[in-house]
Design a protein around this motif. Structure first.
Motif, PDB file in Angstrom:
ATOM      1  N   LEU A 187      -2.948   3.700  -0.440  1.00  0.00           N
ATOM      2  CA  LEU A 187      -1.618   3.097  -0.435  1.00  0.00           C
ATOM      3  C   LEU A 187      -1.209   2.561  -1.801  1.00  0.00           C
ATOM      4  O   LEU A 187      -0.024   2.355  -2.060  1.00  0.00           O
ATOM      5  CB  LEU A 187      -1.548   1.957   0.595  1.00  0.00           C
ATOM      6  N   VAL A 188      -2.177   2.283  -2.672  1.00  0.00           N
ATOM      7  CA  VAL A 188      -1.856   1.735  -3.986  1.00  0.00           C
ATOM      8  C   VAL A 188      -1.042   2.764  -4.775  1.00  0.00           C
ATOM      9  O   VAL A 188      -1.429   3.923  -4.895  1.00  0.00           O
ATOM     10  CB  VAL A 188      -3.134   1.348  -4.754  1.00  0.00           C
ATOM     11  N   GLY A 189       0.104   2.333  -5.273  1.00  0.00           N
ATOM     12  CA  GLY A 189       1.010   3.210  -6.000  1.00  0.00           C
ATOM     13  C   GLY A 189       2.103   3.805  -5.136  1.00  0.00           C
ATOM     14  O   GLY A 189       3.091   4.342  -5.648  1.00  0.00           O
ATOM     15  N   ARG A 190       1.975   3.698  -3.814  1.00  0.00           N
ATOM     16  CA  ARG A 190       2.980   4.263  -2.914  1.00  0.00           C
ATOM     17  C   ARG A 190       4.115   3.259  -2.698  1.00  0.00           C
ATOM     18  O   ARG A 190       3.915   2.046  -2.795  1.00  0.00           O
ATOM     19  CB  ARG A 190       2.320   4.611  -1.580  1.00  0.00           C
ATOM     20  N   VAL A 191       5.314   3.741  -2.395  1.00  0.00           N
ATOM     21  CA  VAL A 191       6.471   2.895  -2.101  1.00  0.00           C
ATOM     22  C   VAL A 191       6.760   2.984  -0.605  1.00  0.00           C
ATOM     23  O   VAL A 191       7.090   4.058  -0.097  1.00  0.00           O
ATOM     24  CB  VAL A 191       7.712   3.317  -2.909  1.00  0.00           C
ATOM     25  N   LEU A 192       6.605   1.867   0.113  1.00  0.00           N
ATOM     26  CA  LEU A 192       6.862   1.834   1.546  1.00  0.00           C
ATOM     27  C   LEU A 192       8.359   1.684   1.807  1.00  0.00           C
ATOM     28  O   LEU A 192       9.014   0.817   1.227  1.00  0.00           O
ATOM     29  CB  LEU A 192       6.106   0.676   2.205  1.00  0.00           C
ATOM     30  N   ASP A 193       8.851   2.519   2.698  1.00  0.00           N
ATOM     31  CA  ASP A 193      10.247   2.447   3.149  1.00  0.00           C
ATOM     32  C   ASP A 193      11.225   2.483   1.976  1.00  0.00           C
ATOM     33  O   ASP A 193      12.312   1.914   2.044  1.00  0.00           O
ATOM     34  CB  ASP A 193      10.462   1.175   3.983  1.00  0.00           C
ATOM     35  N   GLY A 194      10.820   3.111   0.853  1.00  0.00           N
ATOM     36  CA  GLY A 194      11.692   3.226  -0.306  1.00  0.00           C
ATOM     37  C   GLY A 194      11.979   1.905  -0.995  1.00  0.00           C
ATOM     38  O   GLY A 194      12.887   1.824  -1.833  1.00  0.00           O
ATOM     39  N   ARG A 195      11.195   0.870  -0.688  1.00  0.00           N
ATOM     40  CA  ARG A 195      11.523  -0.463  -1.224  1.00  0.00           C
ATOM     41  C   ARG A 195      10.328  -1.218  -1.789  1.00  0.00           C
ATOM     42  O   ARG A 195      10.449  -1.867  -2.822  1.00  0.00           O
ATOM     43  CB  ARG A 195      12.178  -1.296  -0.121  1.00  0.00           C
ATOM     44  N   TYR A 196       9.163  -1.150  -1.138  1.00  0.00           N
ATOM     45  CA  TYR A 196       8.027  -1.983  -1.528  1.00  0.00           C
ATOM     46  C   TYR A 196       6.956  -1.129  -2.202  1.00  0.00           C
ATOM     47  O   TYR A 196       6.277  -0.336  -1.539  1.00  0.00           O
ATOM     48  CB  TYR A 196       7.445  -2.710  -0.308  1.00  0.00           C
ATOM     49  N   ARG A 197       6.821  -1.288  -3.524  1.00  0.00           N
ATOM     50  CA  ARG A 197       5.839  -0.517  -4.282  1.00  0.00           C
ATOM     51  C   ARG A 197       4.503  -1.262  -4.259  1.00  0.00           C
ATOM     52  O   ARG A 197       4.376  -2.374  -4.765  1.00  0.00           O
ATOM     53  CB  ARG A 197       6.308  -0.328  -5.730  1.00  0.00           C
ATOM     54  N   ILE A 198       3.492  -0.648  -3.646  1.00  0.00           N
ATOM     55  CA  ILE A 198       2.173  -1.256  -3.521  1.00  0.00           C
ATOM     56  C   ILE A 198       1.476  -1.209  -4.870  1.00  0.00           C
ATOM     57  O   ILE A 198       1.275  -0.120  -5.436  1.00  0.00           O
ATOM     58  CB  ILE A 198       1.328  -0.537  -2.449  1.00  0.00           C
ATOM     59  N   GLU A 199       1.079  -2.382  -5.377  1.00  0.00           N
ATOM     60  CA  GLU A 199       0.483  -2.443  -6.715  1.00  0.00           C
ATOM     61  C   GLU A 199      -1.024  -2.619  -6.691  1.00  0.00           C
ATOM     62  O   GLU A 199      -1.735  -2.041  -7.512  1.00  0.00           O
ATOM     63  CB  GLU A 199       1.137  -3.578  -7.512  1.00  0.00           C
ATOM     64  N   SER A 200      -1.538  -3.436  -5.789  1.00  0.00           N
ATOM     65  CA  SER A 200      -2.991  -3.610  -5.717  1.00  0.00           C
ATOM     66  C   SER A 200      -3.363  -4.219  -4.377  1.00  0.00           C
ATOM     67  O   SER A 200      -2.511  -4.771  -3.673  1.00  0.00           O
ATOM     68  CB  SER A 200      -3.494  -4.520  -6.853  1.00  0.00           C
ATOM     69  N   ARG A 201      -4.637  -4.085  -4.029  1.00  0.00           N
ATOM     70  CA  ARG A 201      -5.120  -4.626  -2.753  1.00  0.00           C
ATOM     71  C   ARG A 201      -5.715  -6.013  -2.978  1.00  0.00           C
ATOM     72  O   ARG A 201      -6.491  -6.222  -3.913  1.00  0.00           O
ATOM     73  CB  ARG A 201      -6.170  -3.701  -2.143  1.00  0.00           C
ATOM     74  N   ILE A 202      -5.325  -6.949  -2.096  1.00  0.00           N
ATOM     75  CA  ILE A 202      -5.864  -8.314  -2.182  1.00  0.00           C
ATOM     76  C   ILE A 202      -7.092  -8.459  -1.302  1.00  0.00           C
ATOM     77  O   ILE A 202      -8.137  -8.937  -1.726  1.00  0.00           O
ATOM     78  CB  ILE A 202      -4.810  -9.352  -1.743  1.00  0.00           C
ATOM     79  N   ALA A 203      -6.968  -8.076  -0.037  1.00  0.00           N
ATOM     80  CA  ALA A 203      -8.060  -8.298   0.906  1.00  0.00           C
ATOM     81  C   ALA A 203      -7.919  -7.333   2.074  1.00  0.00           C
ATOM     82  O   ALA A 203      -6.833  -6.807   2.356  1.00  0.00           O
ATOM     83  CB  ALA A 203      -8.038  -9.736   1.409  1.00  0.00           C
ATOM     84  N   ARG A 204      -9.032  -7.126   2.772  1.00  0.00           N
ATOM     85  CA  ARG A 204      -9.045  -6.279   3.966  1.00  0.00           C
ATOM     86  C   ARG A 204      -9.713  -7.060   5.080  1.00  0.00           C
ATOM     87  O   ARG A 204     -10.800  -7.605   4.898  1.00  0.00           O
ATOM     88  CB  ARG A 204      -9.793  -4.975   3.698  1.00  0.00           C
ATOM     89  N   GLY A 205      -9.047  -7.158   6.237  1.00  0.00           N
ATOM     90  CA  GLY A 205      -9.589  -7.883   7.372  1.00  0.00           C
ATOM     91  C   GLY A 205      -9.700  -7.003   8.588  1.00  0.00           C
ATOM     92  O   GLY A 205      -9.519  -5.779   8.528  1.00  0.00           O
ATOM     93  N   GLY A 206     -10.002  -7.621   9.737  1.00  0.00           N
ATOM     94  CA  GLY A 206     -10.197  -6.868  10.963  1.00  0.00           C
ATOM     95  C   GLY A 206      -8.916  -6.284  11.513  1.00  0.00           C
ATOM     96  O   GLY A 206      -8.944  -5.308  12.268  1.00  0.00           O
ATOM     97  N   MET A 207      -7.773  -6.881  11.182  1.00  0.00           N
ATOM     98  CA  MET A 207      -6.490  -6.422  11.706  1.00  0.00           C
ATOM     99  C   MET A 207      -5.686  -5.615  10.708  1.00  0.00           C
ATOM    100  O   MET A 207      -4.973  -4.684  11.072  1.00  0.00           O
ATOM    101  CB  MET A 207      -5.639  -7.636  12.110  1.00  0.00           C
ATOM    102  N   ALA A 208      -5.760  -6.019   9.435  1.00  0.00           N
ATOM    103  CA  ALA A 208      -4.836  -5.453   8.459  1.00  0.00           C
ATOM    104  C   ALA A 208      -5.416  -5.558   7.061  1.00  0.00           C
ATOM    105  O   ALA A 208      -6.417  -6.224   6.831  1.00  0.00           O
ATOM    106  CB  ALA A 208      -3.494  -6.186   8.529  1.00  0.00           C
ATOM    107  N   THR A 209      -4.741  -4.877   6.142  1.00  0.00           N
ATOM    108  CA  THR A 209      -5.056  -4.976   4.724  1.00  0.00           C
ATOM    109  C   THR A 209      -3.858  -5.596   4.022  1.00  0.00           C
ATOM    110  O   THR A 209      -2.718  -5.246   4.318  1.00  0.00           O
ATOM    111  CB  THR A 209      -5.352  -3.595   4.126  1.00  0.00           C
ATOM    112  N   VAL A 210      -4.137  -6.517   3.114  1.00  0.00           N
ATOM    113  CA  VAL A 210      -3.069  -7.221   2.411  1.00  0.00           C
ATOM    114  C   VAL A 210      -2.994  -6.713   0.972  1.00  0.00           C
ATOM    115  O   VAL A 210      -4.019  -6.587   0.298  1.00  0.00           O
ATOM    116  CB  VAL A 210      -3.307  -8.746   2.424  1.00  0.00           C
ATOM    117  N   TYR A 211      -1.763  -6.437   0.529  1.00  0.00           N
ATOM    118  CA  TYR A 211      -1.543  -5.912  -0.812  1.00  0.00           C
ATOM    119  C   TYR A 211      -0.551  -6.794  -1.573  1.00  0.00           C
ATOM    120  O   TYR A 211       0.304  -7.454  -0.970  1.00  0.00           O
ATOM    121  CB  TYR A 211      -0.948  -4.502  -0.747  1.00  0.00           C
TER     122      TYR A 211
END
Length: 643
Positions: free
Chosen positions: A9-33
């Motif tokens: 996901l790093v480098g991808r733009v979600l919904d044409g608006r949110y450009r993923i720059e780096s990963r902060i943390a990964r948990g049991g439910m989700a990953t935070v960027y």
């Protein structure tokens, strides 16, 4: 922070608006960027659900609903939710990006916190939870990992709503229990249910951990820990860290009571208790405990949990056997030994004298009548009772201007200076600040509601419903609220009642002598069924109402049949020549309808149309009725409006 770029996901733009720059943390439910909002040009945090959860329709629906509820929270101690959406298989939540670290990081670094420091962190945490509880939202996952500490030291609570969303998933809960079992309330373990008091339990457990450095229940497996939550009580923190205040023990044991009914009933109630205990601790309390834990006071340190390495390096005791060997001192002469003995004797005498002075001063300080304490229970007392208690103890009392307070009721002491428990000299001044009631809230608009519905709405807004009075209304149906006192939009303290004015229904107006057409128009505007009869009566103005049925003041409702008897004109040729000196050739002009307009605007419109204006009753700011309404009337005739 993971910046390796291996995450797809790093480098991808979600919904044409949110450009993923780096990963902060990964948990049991989700990953935070960390991401960039291209549209608003700002840094945000994006939490992307794991694919397994995103494929669960029930979970996604619940997640979206809880995200909306979380976004509605307006509190500076809540991590703000900006947006929610999906892009292909990715379901995501966009949140405020908080620069700093988690409370878990701080706790890992310091080992444990002093009581005042812990309570200072708990207050914004409880304020955030309290905002959620007022909104009907339960966090369900209160723990240090979900408390973020900003770079300037402010605490913010994250993941509102996500914990509740987790319970909707059809997937196994094992991962969730492992992650949060240390903070689970007994009812969550037994039945999986949780309410605001479950959050209070978790907050009490977190407070225990902050001041002791460990969780109250520990075991080899999550099941063993869960068993202890159900079958064992949380011990007072002072059993692990001697010297902690007993009032802090009480905070923890009340909040972690196994029976939810014995806990503070929500985070706001717990916050009031925490704030009171914090206010009663001297500002240097943590420093005193720290000094007591340094070398020479090792009993406290042995009773507590291990500190972080940096802290431990300052308190570690040196064993004489580990010291490197030193060269033997050269032999001294007899004179040297004599001088040394004499010097040692004077040093011992001097040390003894200083010790005696210090001991005497300490005894005098503790036992002389020159000092006293501000009573611990001063907060919440009636001001008059607090004054009597303080003056009876030889203290001078001043009363400051009252302030609003959600902690204590109106007329009680909200704060004191010095604070409760503070040590002061005899005759010193204690300033009491009374409460003038809880913080005012905006009165909602409940017009058109039944009295029962209106009272419930007021209670949901934290206000106190007051008495109900009735008044006749030409526009509001019987039994429905016309207005409140104070009016909607104004602010009122929950300690002061909000009164309701309920419509007693419409009453028949007095129409005798009025123009028949005007009277008919007015009654029809009230929704009444009007029947007009005509008869000739000399001596009465033609075209005016001779009688009415029902009579004036009678209660009526929409659809009621009303009969008007109007004096008939005796006119020729379409009314151009009438008897009794009444000529029908006056100019008739249309009457504009001004109902719903502000009074000033309505007055101007009627005058501009060629009419005189009379204002009847004026309760609100807008016109709710007029006479005549519609039709036409002679130029320069009078139009009555009321509100």
């Amino acid at each position: 922070m993971d910046t390796t770029g291996t995450d797809p996901l790093v480098g991808r733009v979600l919904d044409g608006r949110y450009r993923i720059e780096s990963r902060i943390a990964r948990g049991g439910m989700a990953t935070v960027y960390v991401a960039r909002d291209i549209r608003l040009d700002r840094t945000v945090a994006v939490k992307v659900m794991h694919a397994g959860l995103a494929a669960d329709d029930q979970f996604v629906r619940r997640f979206i609903g809880e995200a909306k509820a979380a976004a509605a929270l307006s509190n500076p101690n809540v991590v703000a939710v900006y947006d929610q959406g999906s892009d292909g298989e990715h379901v995501y939540l966009v949140m405020e990006y908080v620069r700093g670290r988690t409370l878990r990081d701080l706790l890992s670094e310091q080992g444990r916190l002093g009581p005042r420091a812990a309570l200072e962190i708990m207050q914004p945490v409880l304020a955030a939870l309290g905002a959620a509880h007022r909104a009907g939202l339960v966090h369900r996952d209160v723990k240090p990992e979900n408390v973020l500490i900003t770079e300037d030291g402010r605490a913010k609570v994250a993941d509102f709503g996500l914990a509740r969303a987790e319970t909707a998933s059809g997937m196994t809960k094992t991962g969730m229990i492992i992650g949060t079992v240390g903070y689970l309330a007994p009812e969550q373990v037994l039945s999986g249910t949780a309410d605001v008091r479950s959050d209070v339990y978790a907050a009490g457990t977190m407070l225990f951990e902050l001041v002791t450095g460990r969780l109250p229940h520990q075991g080899d497996t999550p099941l063993a820990v869960a068993y202890k939550h159900v079958n064992e009580t949380v011990p007072p923190p002072s059993t692990l860290v001697p010297g902690l205040p007993h009032r802090l023990d009480s905070l923890v044991t009340r909040a972690t009571a196994k029976d939810p009914a014995h806990r503070p009933q929500d985070a706001n109630a717990f916050l009031a208790e925490v704030a009171e205990v914090h206010a009663g601790l001297p500002r240097d309390f943590d420093q005193r405990m720290h000094h007591a834990a340094e070398p020479g006071h090792t009993a406290v340190m042995r009773s507590g949990p291990p500190m972080a390495a940096a802290e431990g390096s300052r308190t570690r005791m040196l064993d004489a056997r580990t010291l490197p060997p030193q060269a033997a001192p050269p032999p001294r002469s007899g004179a040297d030994r004599a001088v040394g003995a004499l010097t040692g004797r004077y040093v011992l005498i001097a040390i003894g004298a200083v010790a005696a002075v210090i001991l005497g001063w300490a005894v005098w300080y503790q036992t002389s009548g020159q000092y006293d304490h501000v009573p611990e229970q001063i907060i919440g007392m009636r001001v008059a009772d607090a004054r009597d208690k303080l003056e009876g103890g030889g203290l001078d009392v001043q009363v400051a201007a009252p302030v609003f307070s959600d902690r204590v009721r109106k007329g009680e002491v909200a704060a004191s200076d010095p604070g409760p428990g503070a040590r002061i000299t005899q005759g010193a001044t204690v300033t009491l600040t009374p409460s003038k009631g809880r913080v005012p809230r905006e009165v909602p608009d409940v017009s058109g509601k039944s009295a029962a519905e209106a009272k419930q709405i007021l209670q949901d807004k934290g206000l106190t419903p007051g008495g109900v009075s009735t008044a006749a209304s030409q526009s509001v149906a019987k039994g429905l609220v016309m207005r409140t006192d104070p009016p909607a939009g104004e602010k009122q303290s929950p300690d002061e009642p909000v009164r309701l004015v309920v419509s007693s229904g419409m009453s028949m107006p007095s129409l005798l002598g009025r123009n028949g057409q005007e009277a008919e128009n007015r009654l029809r505007s009230m929704g009444l069924d009007v029947k007009v009869e005509r008869r000739r009566e000399k001596g009465k103005p033609p075209g005016t109402v001779l009688s009415q049925d029902p009579r004036a003041g009678t209660g009526v409702s929409r659809g009621t049949r009303v009969t008007l008897v109007v004096n008939e004109r005796n006119c020729l040729i379409g009314g151009f020549f009438c008897d009794d000196g009444d000529r029908g050739d006056g100019e008739q002009i249309p009457v504009p309808t001004v109902i719903g307009q502000p009074f000033d605007q309505a007055r101007k419109a009627l005058k501009a149309s060629g009419f005189k204006v009379k204002i009847g009753s004026k309760v609100g700011n807008r016109v709710v009725g007029q006479n005549p309404i519609g039709g036409s009337a002679p130029r320069d005739s009078e139009v009555t409006i009321w509100g």
